[in-house]
Design a protein around this motif. Structure first.
Motif, PDB file in Angstrom:
ATOM      1  N   GLY A  49       0.840  -1.192   0.000  1.00 35.81           N
ATOM      2  CA  GLY A  49       0.000   0.000   0.000  1.00 35.81           C
ATOM      3  C   GLY A  49       0.876   1.242   0.000  1.00 35.81           C
TER       4      GLY A  49
ATOM      5  N   LEU B  65     -13.006   1.565   9.562  1.00 32.54           N
ATOM      6  CA  LEU B  65     -12.063   2.039   8.548  1.00 32.54           C
ATOM      7  C   LEU B  65     -12.431   3.410   8.003  1.00 32.54           C
ATOM      8  CD1 LEU B  65     -11.428  -1.291   6.614  1.00 32.54           C
ATOM      9  CD2 LEU B  65      -9.962  -0.204   8.327  1.00 32.54           C
TER      10      LEU B  65
ATOM     11  N   LYS C  96      -4.597   1.078   7.372  1.00 33.39           N
ATOM     12  CA  LYS C  96      -5.536   0.465   6.424  1.00 33.39           C
ATOM     13  C   LYS C  96      -4.801  -0.479   5.473  1.00 33.39           C
ATOM     14  CE  LYS C  96      -8.757   4.390   6.432  1.00 33.39           C
ATOM     15  NZ  LYS C  96      -9.361   5.473   5.609  1.00 33.39           N
ATOM     16  N   ALA C  97      -3.627  -0.057   5.010  1.00 27.75           N
ATOM     17  CA  ALA C  97      -2.854  -0.898   4.092  1.00 27.75           C
ATOM     18  C   ALA C  97      -2.397  -2.177   4.776  1.00 27.75           C
ATOM     19  CB  ALA C  97      -1.652  -0.113   3.565  1.00 27.75           C
TER      20      ALA C  97
ATOM     21  N   ILE D 184      -3.830  -3.707   7.388  1.00 31.48           N
ATOM     22  CA  ILE D 184      -4.988  -4.570   7.620  1.00 31.48           C
ATOM     23  C   ILE D 184      -5.356  -5.318   6.344  1.00 31.48           C
ATOM     24  CG2 ILE D 184      -7.463  -4.556   8.099  1.00 31.48           C
ATOM     25  CD1 ILE D 184      -6.966  -2.325  10.121  1.00 31.48           C
ATOM     26  N   SER D 185      -5.385  -4.616   5.240  1.00 30.90           N
ATOM     27  CA  SER D 185      -5.712  -5.252   3.960  1.00 30.90           C
ATOM     28  C   SER D 185      -4.701  -6.337   3.621  1.00 30.90           C
ATOM     29  CB  SER D 185      -5.757  -4.199   2.855  1.00 30.90           C
ATOM     30  OG  SER D 185      -5.983  -4.782   1.597  1.00 30.90           O
ATOM     31  N   TRP D 186      -3.438  -6.075   3.861  1.00 29.40           N
ATOM     32  CA  TRP D 186      -2.366  -7.049   3.600  1.00 29.40           C
ATOM     33  C   TRP D 186      -2.539  -8.280   4.487  1.00 29.40           C
ATOM     34  CZ3 TRP D 186       2.732  -7.124   6.482  1.00 29.40           C
ATOM     35  CH2 TRP D 186       3.673  -7.962   5.851  1.00 29.40           C
TER      36      TRP D 186
ATOM     37  N   GLU E 258      -5.288  -9.423   5.744  1.00 28.79           N
ATOM     38  CA  GLU E 258      -6.497 -10.165   5.397  1.00 28.79           C
ATOM     39  C   GLU E 258      -6.344 -10.967   4.104  1.00 28.79           C
ATOM     40  OE1 GLU E 258     -10.099  -7.588   7.437  1.00 28.79           O
ATOM     41  OE2 GLU E 258      -9.448  -7.039   5.401  1.00 28.79           O
ATOM     42  N   ARG E 259      -5.500 -10.505   3.192  1.00 26.62           N
ATOM     43  CA  ARG E 259      -5.388 -11.219   1.919  1.00 26.62           C
ATOM     44  C   ARG E 259      -4.225 -12.218   1.896  1.00 26.62           C
ATOM     45  NH1 ARG E 259      -3.629  -5.875   0.408  1.00 26.62           N
ATOM     46  NH2 ARG E 259      -1.420  -5.844  -0.190  1.00 26.62           N
ATOM     47  N   THR E 260      -3.392 -12.230   2.938  1.00 27.97           N
ATOM     48  CA  THR E 260      -2.259 -13.153   2.997  1.00 27.97           C
ATOM     49  C   THR E 260      -2.404 -14.023   4.234  1.00 27.97           C
ATOM     50  OG1 THR E 260      -0.891 -11.386   2.036  1.00 27.97           O
ATOM     51  CG2 THR E 260       0.255 -13.340   2.878  1.00 27.97           C
TER      52      THR E 260
ATOM     53  N   THR F  54      -7.014 -12.719  12.660  1.00 23.12           N
ATOM     54  CA  THR F  54      -6.411 -13.595  11.656  1.00 23.12           C
ATOM     55  C   THR F  54      -5.851 -14.840  12.359  1.00 23.12           C
ATOM     56  OG1 THR F  54      -4.111 -12.795  11.739  1.00 23.12           O
ATOM     57  CG2 THR F  54      -5.678 -11.484  10.463  1.00 23.12           C
TER      58      THR F  54
END
Length: 612
Positions: free
Chosen positions: A222, A365, A374-375, A377-379, A381-383, A490
């Motif tokens: 991000g 958010l 935010k970046a 958290i997104s990382w 959640e997708r990994t 997670t």
């Protein structure tokens, strides 16, 4: 990896002619520091280290500076270098305090080889009066017009604001003829031991990628609030591809921009893994072949650039700590602890509220959240990370969750806030307390010096009981931490590693810090293989996502993704739930059942165990 030598250009910050002796980093030991007097025990000479922090109660034994006992001029502060060095300057600072504005505004400097006969530095006409601080927080560097060879140095305060209090660092170069001391650790790896600004960091990562294209991949997670990309390097035998049975691991650094050692250690780790992989190091080959490693050296790049501009030793304790928008990233995550604990108090767990993967509150958010948070958290959640650590600074220890204290039941918000401030109330252990302690001890006890804390920690007595680890909630509790969020939202177990007292160590100390941390960095990564690994499939062999895996006696479950489930440190009866059906089997004494399990209720047909 000789190309690394061409990566760094001339530094933009002020260059120190000689490095610090190590007052702030504690390379200068307590018995090397002496003063003429002290106002009381909490303000002894030992409190005179640069950036020494006071405790919340400034009248206890942890004052924020050395302070003299009277307001007369016959006072001195002395450092014994234990060998002859070329003294080239001093960095001074006032008292760390929320209520007092104490600092030394002028002083003389004297030198000696035996601590009995002293010579005051002279400008050719009179004793040289140096001007010091104009506030209590900002470090001020004074460079001598010529180096002075001696063993002892004394600062003789002449004028001050408020009370006579000061903190300091001494600059000096060891003479070439000197034998190394026990604190000198010669580097054994041919790596680039320099500080790297944003451009240089990016170039360094590019060079590593070019040298090891088959095992590295550069990507970004991000952007910062100022638009700088938050770069990551993946190191794996198949970069860019998640492989079934291969766990995902992360190291991150730079949550606080002025805590820079973690940034450089991760750049050194990238170099090391690339070099050693190419040299067929069997341990590194095993790591790269069995783990997908993600390294993010700078989560707060805007703030780092601010700290870098001031340079080592010259920024105060707080400069560069927060993001450009004023957020502390580490404690800018959703408070999921309160949601879970509130549900537990009402008897809603796990029937209504799960004990794992607690959802982020609606509209969180859209509130006061940093772009960097935010970046991240997104990382997350997708990994599908299962183990990680964030590298910080300002102390030397490892902390593990929970980072927040659990309040007693039926407590109003005002009382809760007071208890959080006063560090009172019941401490909260996670359901995986034993595993977290093991992970923390793995790093602390593999580090060369982290458990050598008989002299205390950086700013107080040792709070770790000689182990180098502590539950964060029992030390300095925080709400909304990155570690608690990672654990509750997670499958990732994450700890914080505080690398040393000096947030921004001088470049000359990077080689020894790499030696101190190298084995610990590798040993902690290897812990990702503890426990069992498995996938849940239906009768047609398709992977089942969102199956819940629980261990009897541990009230924290994990959830399978659409690829892999990894569970650390399992022991006991295992439950798996998916599609409203359940199966059970038992793991005894950490040994694995080798046979594939092929007959279960409902639609679950197989939970395959991988050998470790």
């Amino acid at each position: 990896m000789h190309d690394y030598e061409n990566v760094n250009n001339a530094k933009q910050f002020v260059s120190l002619k000689c490095p610090p002796l190590g007052m702030e980093s504690h390379r200068v030991e307590d018995d090397q520091i002496l003063a003429s007097s002290m106002s009381h025990h909490g303000y002894s000479a030992l409190r005179g280290r640069l950036n020494m922090q006071s405790s919340d109660d400034e009248d206890d034994v942890y004052g924020g500076a050395w302070c003299a006992d009277t307001e007369e001029k016959e006072h001195w502060f002395q450092v014994n270098s234990r060998r002859e060095v070329e003294f080239t300057g001093i960095i001074t600072q006032g008292r760390s305090s929320d209520t007092h504005d104490d600092f030394v505004s002028s002083y003389f400097v004297a030198f000696s080889n035996d601590s009995r006969d002293w010579t005051v530095l002279h400008d050719g006409y009179a004793e040289w009066l140096f001007y010091g601080n104009v506030d209590k927080d900002t470090p001020v560097m004074t460079e001598f017009s010529y180096p002075v060879v001696a063993r002892y140095i004394r600062i003789l305060p002449q004028s001050w604001n408020g009370s006579l209090c000061m903190r300091l660092e001494v600059l000096g170069c060891p003479l070439p003829s000197n034998y190394p001391t026990e604190n000198d650790v010669p580097p054994t790896d041919d790596l680039d031991y320099r500080h790297h600004n944003y451009k240089e960091m990016r170039q360094m990562m590019k060079v590593i990628n070019e040298e090891c294209p088959n095992i590295t991949r550069i990507y970004n997670i991000g952007k910062s609030s100022q638009g700088l990309k938050m770069y990551a390097m993946e190191i794996s035998d198949n970069p860019g591809e998640h492989e079934t049975g291969e766990p995902e691991f992360r190291y991150t650094a730079g949550l606080h921009g002025n805590e820079v050692l973690g940034r450089e250690l991760l750049l050194l780790l990238m170099q090391f893994l690339c070099k050693e992989y190419n040299d067929d190091n069997p341990r590194v080959r095993r790591l790269v072949g069995s783990i997908r490693i993600h390294l993010v050296p700078s989560l707060n790049p805007d703030a780092y650039e601010l700290a870098y501009e001031m340079g080592s030793e010259m920024g105060n304790w707080a400069l560069g700590h927060w993001t450009e928008e004023g957020y502390d990233i580490f404690q800018n995550f959703p408070d999921l602890n309160s949601i879970l604990w509130g549900a537990e108090d009402r008897g809603w767990v796990p029937r209504v509220v799960p004990n794992h993967h607690v959802p982020i509150p609606e509209n969180f958010l859209n509130g006061s959240v940093a772009a960097e948070t935010k970046a991240i958290i997104s990382w997350m959640e997708r990994t599908p990370f299962v183990l990680g650590a964030n590298l910080q600074g300002g102390e030397k220890m490892v902390t593990y969750p929970f980072d927040m204290q659990r309040p007693p039941r039926h407590m109003n918000e005002e009382t809760w806030a007071r208890i959080q401030r006063q560090n009172e109330g019941a401490l909260r252990e996670t359901a995986d307390e034993n595993l977290f302690r093991w992970l923390a001890m793995t790093y602390a006890h593999s580090h060369l010096t982290m458990t050598e804390n008989h002299r205390g920690s950086c700013h107080t007595d040792d709070v770790t009981g000689g182990q180098g680890i502590i539950n964060r909630a029992s030390w300095k509790p925080v709400v909304g931490s990155m570690n608690d969020f990672s654990y509750l939202h997670t499958n990732c177990f994450e700890i914080s590693i505080f690398l040393g007292c000096d947030k921004f160590p001088h470049e000359s100390e990077l080689a020894s810090e790499w030696e101190n941390n190298r084995e610990a960095l590798l040993a902690f990564i290897e812990q990702v293989h503890r426990g069992i690994k498995g996938v849940v499939r239906d009768v047609d062999g398709n992977l089942l996502a969102n199956a819940t895996v629980s261990v009897e006696g541990i009230k924290h479950d994990v959830k399978t993704g659409n690829r892999l489930s990894v569970i650390l440190g399992l022991r006991g009866l295992i439950h798996i739930e998916a599609c409203l059906f359940t199966m059970k089997f038992k793991i005894q004494n950490f040994s694995l059942l080798r046979d594939h399990i092929s007959h279960f209720w409902g639609k679950i047909s197989q939970f395959r165990l991988f050998s470790l």
